[in-house]
Design a protein around this motif. Sequence first.
Motif, PDB file in Angstrom:
ATOM      1  N   VAL A   9       0.931  -1.123   0.195  1.00 27.53           N
ATOM      2  CA  VAL A   9      -0.104  -0.108  -0.084  1.00 27.53           C
ATOM      3  C   VAL A   9       0.885   1.252  -0.145  1.00 27.53           C
ATOM      4  O   VAL A   9       0.554   2.268  -0.789  1.00 27.53           O
ATOM      5  N   ASP A  10       2.071   1.177   0.591  1.00 27.84           N
ATOM      6  CA  ASP A  10       2.883   2.311   0.979  1.00 27.84           C
ATOM      7  C   ASP A  10       3.480   2.713  -0.590  1.00 27.84           C
ATOM      8  O   ASP A  10       3.622   3.847  -0.903  1.00 27.84           O
ATOM      9  N   PHE A  11       4.065   1.709  -1.227  1.00 27.73           N
ATOM     10  CA  PHE A  11       4.476   1.615  -2.438  1.00 27.73           C
ATOM     11  C   PHE A  11       3.672   2.415  -3.370  1.00 27.73           C
ATOM     12  O   PHE A  11       3.929   3.213  -3.948  1.00 27.73           O
ATOM     13  N   MET A  64     -10.353  -5.943   1.060  1.00 29.93           N
ATOM     14  CA  MET A  64     -10.255  -5.164   2.323  1.00 29.93           C
ATOM     15  C   MET A  64     -10.406  -3.608   2.038  1.00 29.93           C
ATOM     16  O   MET A  64     -10.961  -2.846   3.144  1.00 29.93           O
ATOM     17  N   GLY A  65     -10.744  -3.135   0.924  1.00 22.09           N
ATOM     18  CA  GLY A  65     -10.861  -1.851   0.585  1.00 22.09           C
ATOM     19  C   GLY A  65      -9.806  -0.917   0.791  1.00 22.09           C
ATOM     20  O   GLY A  65      -9.862   0.540   0.616  1.00 22.09           O
ATOM     21  N   PHE A  66      -8.515  -1.533   0.774  1.00 18.84           N
ATOM     22  CA  PHE A  66      -7.298  -0.599   0.998  1.00 18.84           C
ATOM     23  C   PHE A  66      -6.778  -0.148  -0.420  1.00 18.84           C
ATOM     24  O   PHE A  66      -6.090   0.867  -0.562  1.00 18.84           O
ATOM     25  N   THR A  83      -4.849   2.206  -7.209  1.00 19.44           N
ATOM     26  CA  THR A  83      -4.581   3.360  -6.463  1.00 19.44           C
ATOM     27  C   THR A  83      -5.072   3.020  -4.810  1.00 19.44           C
ATOM     28  O   THR A  83      -5.855   1.917  -4.402  1.00 19.44           O
ATOM     29  N   VAL A  84      -4.545   3.880  -4.031  1.00 26.00           N
ATOM     30  CA  VAL A  84      -4.899   3.539  -2.671  1.00 26.00           C
ATOM     31  C   VAL A  84      -6.089   4.420  -2.300  1.00 26.00           C
ATOM     32  O   VAL A  84      -6.111   5.516  -2.372  1.00 26.00           O
ATOM     33  N   THR A  85      -6.965   3.700  -1.443  1.00 27.12           N
ATOM     34  CA  THR A  85      -8.149   4.351  -0.883  1.00 27.12           C
ATOM     35  C   THR A  85      -7.679   5.170   0.372  1.00 27.12           C
ATOM     36  O   THR A  85      -6.666   5.125   0.947  1.00 27.12           O
ATOM     37  N   ASP A  86      -8.686   5.950   0.967  1.00 25.67           N
ATOM     38  CA  ASP A  86      -8.501   6.835   2.275  1.00 25.67           C
ATOM     39  C   ASP A  86      -8.365   5.739   3.216  1.00 25.67           C
ATOM     40  O   ASP A  86      -7.246   5.786   4.082  1.00 25.67           O
ATOM     41  N   LEU A  89      -4.676   4.553   3.151  1.00 23.77           N
ATOM     42  CA  LEU A  89      -3.788   5.301   3.714  1.00 23.77           C
ATOM     43  C   LEU A  89      -3.538   5.297   5.312  1.00 23.77           C
ATOM     44  O   LEU A  89      -2.891   5.443   5.610  1.00 23.77           O
ATOM     45  N   GLU A  90      -4.698   4.998   5.827  1.00 21.20           N
ATOM     46  CA  GLU A  90      -4.788   5.051   7.177  1.00 21.20           C
ATOM     47  C   GLU A  90      -4.214   3.782   7.613  1.00 21.20           C
ATOM     48  O   GLU A  90      -3.233   3.597   8.739  1.00 21.20           O
ATOM     49  N   PHE A  91      -4.282   2.718   6.800  1.00 18.95           N
ATOM     50  CA  PHE A  91      -3.895   1.310   7.272  1.00 18.95           C
ATOM     51  C   PHE A  91      -2.181   1.444   7.048  1.00 18.95           C
ATOM     52  O   PHE A  91      -1.253   0.913   7.573  1.00 18.95           O
ATOM     53  N   ARG A  92      -1.800   2.164   5.961  1.00 21.16           N
ATOM     54  CA  ARG A  92      -0.446   2.252   5.740  1.00 21.16           C
ATOM     55  C   ARG A  92       0.464   2.917   6.675  1.00 21.16           C
ATOM     56  O   ARG A  92       1.384   2.722   7.009  1.00 21.16           O
TER      57      ARG A  92
END
Length: 164
Positions: A9-11, A64-66, A83-86, A89-92
């Motif tokens: 997700v971070d990448f 998971m919706g991430f 793309t990363v969801t909001d 970003l929290e998970f990241r």
Amino acid sequence: MLQEHAKIVDFISTAEGVTGRKKLQKMIYILKKIGVPFQEKYEFHIYGPYSEELTARIEELCDMGFILEQKEDKSSYVQYRYTVTDEGLEFRNALGKPVLENSEHAIQLNGKSARFLELTATLLFFDDLEQVEQIAKLHSVKGKLNFTEEEIGEAFAFIEELKQ
């Protein structure tokens, strides 16, 4: 286990999204080969290095919706954009520090074509060989792609640039 998911997700977040499944596979592999601590195992496949683990993690992150996976119809094929969801970003943020010490690597890789990344990843897959042998192996396994000496030179230069 979820720490490895957070790295992906971070990448993708750092790269500002990635278009193409093959491209994502090659980007993560190249980073792994230059020392970024991705844990996915890779095998050589039709399009070069491929990780079933990475494919499974991407599917799980989408479930998971991430990560959002969008299909783009390109008339003769379907292309996927990640793309990363909001929520992602929290998970990241649970990861703490970013997985990439140099975030510019994500942007550099994302700016390259899938063909160039396939070439680069294939050369890295055979990096235990001398350069002449790497090139011979490349032509053996990827002969139909007709990589030019110029493209191969650019790939080797790019690998050195990333290692700096």
